[in-house]
Design an enzyme around this catalytic site. Structure first.
Site, PDB file in Angstrom:
ATOM      1  CB  SER A 106      41.198  37.906  38.214  1.00  0.00           C
ATOM      2  OG  SER A 106      41.048  37.855  39.600  1.00  0.00           O
ATOM      3  CB  CYS A 129      54.310  60.079  48.635  1.00  0.00           C
ATOM      4  SG  CYS A 129      55.143  61.196  49.719  1.00  0.00           S
TER       5      CYS A 129
HETATM    6  N1  PMP Z   1      47.143  37.903  42.681  1.00  0.00           N
HETATM    7  C1  PMP Z   1      47.873  38.581  41.779  1.00  0.00           C
HETATM    8  C2  PMP Z   1      49.220  38.081  41.411  1.00  0.00           C
HETATM    9  C3  PMP Z   1      47.350  39.747  41.209  1.00  0.00           C
HETATM   10  O1  PMP Z   1      48.083  40.432  40.319  1.00  0.00           O
HETATM   11  C4  PMP Z   1      46.062  40.189  41.585  1.00  0.00           C
HETATM   12  C5  PMP Z   1      45.477  41.455  41.001  1.00  0.00           C
HETATM   13  N2  PMP Z   1      46.309  42.568  41.080  1.00  0.00           N
HETATM   14  C6  PMP Z   1      45.350  39.433  42.518  1.00  0.00           C
HETATM   15  C7  PMP Z   1      45.927  38.292  43.040  1.00  0.00           C
HETATM   16  C8  PMP Z   1      43.976  39.834  42.965  1.00  0.00           C
HETATM   17  O2  PMP Z   1      43.074  39.768  41.912  1.00  0.00           O
HETATM   18  P1  PMP Z   1      41.576  40.311  42.123  1.00  0.00           P
HETATM   19  O3  PMP Z   1      41.715  41.729  42.572  1.00  0.00           O
HETATM   20  O4  PMP Z   1      40.950  40.201  40.784  1.00  0.00           O
HETATM   21  O5  PMP Z   1      40.934  39.463  43.156  1.00  0.00           O
END
Ligand code: PMP
Length: 392
Positions: free
Chosen positions: A187, A312
């Site tokens: 991303s 929580c």
């Molecule tokens: N995989 C991992 C390891 C992530 O850290 C994240 C984002 N927290 C995602 C997938 C999903 O990414 P996005 O929300 O940009 O689709």
């Protein structure tokens, strides 16, 4: 506010915003149009694609733009699996866990340090398995997997390897050729790019697996249909170009910040760093402060933005599925915080955050019956026995 939650998302680099802006207004063309506006948009899109390819040593036409890693993960796994099975791990990101649970695919245990057990993986692979998916850098613990070795095992058995590289992309060197990865997801918003755009990398020979029957093959190689969001892709391209230049310096600086943070906990009782001590990305630091509940710590550490390994909800205390899968005792898992550092993090922010953490821990422990019990060596396992697990 002190922002130490770069694993959740990052602010857009100003250079990224500047690169994107013209593509909202003057250069607003659709890359599929054959007039000048379309041509300009296509040129910008191609430039962005090349920059992303360069970052991971892929070819230009091995990159398709998506809305982000969640969509990329879904595209790869659901299309490559066909009628067979997929394998992943219990510590994966929630979007993978959800997909695997819905489809009844196999989620393997990991070792207590969060590292994949290669023997267990090889044992689990059968003729009925099409693809293995592994997170390169875990989003909660920063644990870094040996993806080259995992790819080698998969390929020995004729199985494909996908890596969710969202937390490693643009932060550590990734060479898809040297690692022999078949598919990769990432991303833009984790590397100071815009939200809502990401990529799927595929080895050229596997493109057909990802192509949709009724999609226009001229749009994102038939992998993702719809008008391509050119400004977002330009932003991702610019972000990729910048991190390629700055990644190594950032890594050094972030390593020092992590060491500083850890050193400041050394005089505290019962503080644990969760995850492998030898294989990790230093920008993610998962710490448990025993006797303090994670969310309570978060409330108490002042204007410091971090994530907690506990939640929580509906008056029920839940703990992280990642720490749980690593076999970390529930009382330690529920006392965890994730600090994540980025290119705008300063030494003084880390010092303030860790000083606040100490003050918060002292305060909470004074009020905590659990901490009293821990100090008296009493068994507290019963209290956490039925604590539900949650996904970040
Ligand atoms: N995989 C991992 C390891 C992530 O850290 C994240 C984002 N927290 C995602 C997938 C999903 O990414 P996005 O929300 O940009 O689709």
């Amino acid at each position: 506010m002190i922002y130490l939650d770069y694993a959740a998302t990052t602010p857009c680099d100003k250079r990224v915003v500047d690169a994107m802006l013209p593509y909202f207004t003057s250069n607003f063309g659709n890359p599929s149009s054959i007039h000048k506006y379309g041509e300009d948009a296509l040129l910008a899109l191609s430039d962005a694609r090349q920059k992303v390819a360069d970052l991971i040593n892929a070819e230009f036409d091995e990159i398709a733009f998506t809305s982000g890693a969640t969509e990329s993960n879904n595209i790869v796994i659901t299309r490559a699996v066909k009628e067979k099975q997929a394998i992943s791990f219990k510590t994966e990101h929630k979007c993978i866990i959800d997909m695997f649970q819905r489809n009844n695919w196999l989620l393997l245990d990991v070792q207590s340090d969060g590292i994949v057990d290669l023997q267990k993986l090889e044992y689990a692979i059968s003729d009925n398995v099409a693809i293995v998916s592994v997170c390169l850098v875990n989003n909660e613990t920063g644990v870094l997997q040996n993806v080259a070795k995992i790819a080698e095992i998969c390929h020995k058995h004729g199985v494909l390897l996908h890596t969710d590289a969202t937390q490693g992309f643009g932060k550590i060197d990734i060479d898809v050729k040297a690692l022999d990865i078949d598919f990769l997801s990432a991303s833009a918003h984790k590397i100071y790019g815009p939200k809502g755009v990401g990529i799927v990398f595929y080895k050229k020979k596997h493109r057909k697996l990802l192509m949709q029957k009724f999609s226009n093959p001229d749009i994102e190689y038939g992998i993702r249909s719809g008008t391509v969001p050119v400004p977002l892709c330009v932003g991702l391209g610019k972000a990729a170009e910048i991190v390629k230049q700055e990644m190594h310096d950032d890594f050094e600086r972030i390593s020092r910040l992590r060491k500083l943070a850890v050193s400041m906990t050394e005089d505290m009782d019962e503080v644990y760093v969760n995850g492998s001590e030898t294989s990790f990305y230093p920008g993610i630091l998962n710490i448990s402060v025993r006797g303090c509940e994670g969310e309570a710590l978060m409330m108490e550490i002042g204007d410091v933005c971090v994530s907690s390994g506990s939640a929580c909800t509906s008056n029920k205390l839940t703990i992280s599925h990642v720490l749980d899968a690593m076999g970390i005792a529930p009382d330690i898992a529920q006392s965890s915080l994730r600090f994540s550092f980025g290119k705008y993090t300063t030494e003084s922010e880390v010092v303030t955050a860790m000083t606040n953490l100490k003050i918060a821990a002292d305060k909470l422990r004074k009020m905590s019956p659990i901490w009293e019990m821990i100090k008296k060596n009493m068994n507290i396992d019963e209290i956490f026995k039925n604590c539900p697990r949650h996904d970040h």
